[in-house]
Design a protein around this motif. Structure first.
Motif, PDB file in Angstrom:
ATOM      1  N   GLY A  77      -3.514  65.774 -65.994  1.00  0.00           N
ATOM      2  CA  GLY A  77      -3.419  67.499 -65.966  1.00  0.00           C
ATOM      3  C   GLY A  77      -5.316  67.499 -66.894  1.00  0.00           C
ATOM      4  O   GLY A  77      -5.679  67.125 -67.880  1.00  0.00           O
ATOM      5  N   ASP A  78      -5.542  69.108 -67.384  1.00  0.00           N
ATOM      6  CA  ASP A  78      -6.254  69.738 -67.660  1.00  0.00           C
ATOM      7  C   ASP A  78      -6.503  69.576 -69.377  1.00  0.00           C
ATOM      8  O   ASP A  78      -7.393  69.152 -69.896  1.00  0.00           O
ATOM      9  CB  ASP A  78      -6.667  70.846 -67.234  1.00  0.00           C
ATOM     10  CG  ASP A  78      -6.807  71.068 -65.976  1.00  0.00           C
ATOM     11  OD1 ASP A  78      -7.457  70.422 -65.430  1.00  0.00           O
ATOM     12  OD2 ASP A  78      -6.623  72.938 -66.021  1.00  0.00           O
ATOM     13  N   LYS A  79      -5.359  70.182 -69.650  1.00  0.00           N
ATOM     14  CA  LYS A  79      -5.149  69.364 -71.018  1.00  0.00           C
ATOM     15  C   LYS A  79      -5.562  68.207 -71.456  1.00  0.00           C
ATOM     16  O   LYS A  79      -6.203  68.013 -72.926  1.00  0.00           O
ATOM     17  CB  LYS A  79      -3.537  69.901 -72.190  1.00  0.00           C
ATOM     18  CG  LYS A  79      -3.371  70.082 -72.792  1.00  0.00           C
ATOM     19  CD  LYS A  79      -1.739  70.824 -73.476  1.00  0.00           C
ATOM     20  CE  LYS A  79      -1.895  71.521 -74.609  1.00  0.00           C
ATOM     21  NZ  LYS A  79      -0.448  71.673 -74.634  1.00  0.00           N
ATOM     22  N   GLY A  80      -4.561  67.031 -70.935  1.00  0.00           N
ATOM     23  CA  GLY A  80      -5.190  66.366 -71.467  1.00  0.00           C
ATOM     24  C   GLY A  80      -6.457  65.561 -71.323  1.00  0.00           C
ATOM     25  O   GLY A  80      -7.150  64.767 -71.848  1.00  0.00           O
ATOM     26  N   LYS A  81      -7.243  65.537 -70.011  1.00  0.00           N
ATOM     27  CA  LYS A  81      -8.446  65.794 -70.019  1.00  0.00           C
ATOM     28  C   LYS A  81      -9.446  66.273 -71.438  1.00  0.00           C
ATOM     29  O   LYS A  81      -9.941  65.989 -71.857  1.00  0.00           O
ATOM     30  CB  LYS A  81      -8.880  66.522 -68.687  1.00  0.00           C
ATOM     31  CG  LYS A  81     -10.148  66.364 -68.700  1.00  0.00           C
ATOM     32  CD  LYS A  81     -10.674  66.977 -67.223  1.00  0.00           C
ATOM     33  CE  LYS A  81     -12.029  66.588 -67.316  1.00  0.00           C
ATOM     34  NZ  LYS A  81     -13.273  67.009 -65.684  1.00  0.00           N
ATOM     35  N   LYS A  82      -8.797  67.433 -71.946  1.00  0.00           N
ATOM     36  CA  LYS A  82      -9.751  68.124 -72.752  1.00  0.00           C
ATOM     37  C   LYS A  82      -8.967  66.876 -74.034  1.00  0.00           C
ATOM     38  O   LYS A  82     -10.045  66.674 -75.563  1.00  0.00           O
ATOM     39  CB  LYS A  82      -9.146  69.849 -73.123  1.00  0.00           C
ATOM     40  CG  LYS A  82      -9.650  70.290 -71.475  1.00  0.00           C
ATOM     41  CD  LYS A  82      -9.007  71.918 -72.229  1.00  0.00           C
ATOM     42  CE  LYS A  82      -9.428  72.599 -70.835  1.00  0.00           C
ATOM     43  NZ  LYS A  82      -8.672  74.096 -71.348  1.00  0.00           N
ATOM     44  N   MET A  83      -8.240  66.670 -74.199  1.00  0.00           N
ATOM     45  CA  MET A  83      -7.702  65.925 -75.668  1.00  0.00           C
ATOM     46  C   MET A  83      -8.367  64.667 -75.598  1.00  0.00           C
ATOM     47  O   MET A  83      -9.401  64.369 -76.363  1.00  0.00           O
ATOM     48  CB  MET A  83      -6.204  65.282 -75.373  1.00  0.00           C
ATOM     49  CG  MET A  83      -5.460  67.100 -75.444  1.00  0.00           C
ATOM     50  SD  MET A  83      -3.732  65.709 -75.575  1.00  0.00           S
ATOM     51  CE  MET A  83      -2.698  67.468 -75.876  1.00  0.00           C
TER      52      MET A  83
END
Length: 89
Positions: free
Chosen positions: A46-52
């Motif tokens: 997900g996008d949140k994981g990519k940002k993390m």
């Protein structure tokens, strides 16, 4: 990082990981299989994981800069050694 704090320093670590450093998510205390699956999926693709992952790389770079010769952690350790360990000689 998936955090599921129980005792001792785990809640504090979870707070830093999830809220301060933005590199993880907390699993609810009333955890369900589907919720864990969704959280893992979000972290992996997900996008949140990519940002993390991007944030983790930023923190890694900062840690490397601070621990190499001339960095603030390196200098503080050097100062500690000089003031505490070498003072008695």
């Amino acid at each position: 990082m998936l955090c599921w704090p129980f005792v001792a320093d785990q809640p504090t670590n979870c707070r830093y990981i999830c809220n301060e450093w933005d590199i993880g998510v907390e699993v609810d205390t009333n955890v369900k299989r589907g919720e864990v699956e969704n959280l893992i999926h979000e972290l992996m693709v997900g996008d949140k994981g990519k940002k993390m992952r991007q944030r983790t790389m930023e923190l890694k770079k900062k840690a490397e800069e601070d621990t190499r010769p001339g960095g603030c952690s390196y200098m503080n350790l050097d100062k500690l050694i000089k003031e505490v360990l070498l003072k008695n000689k």
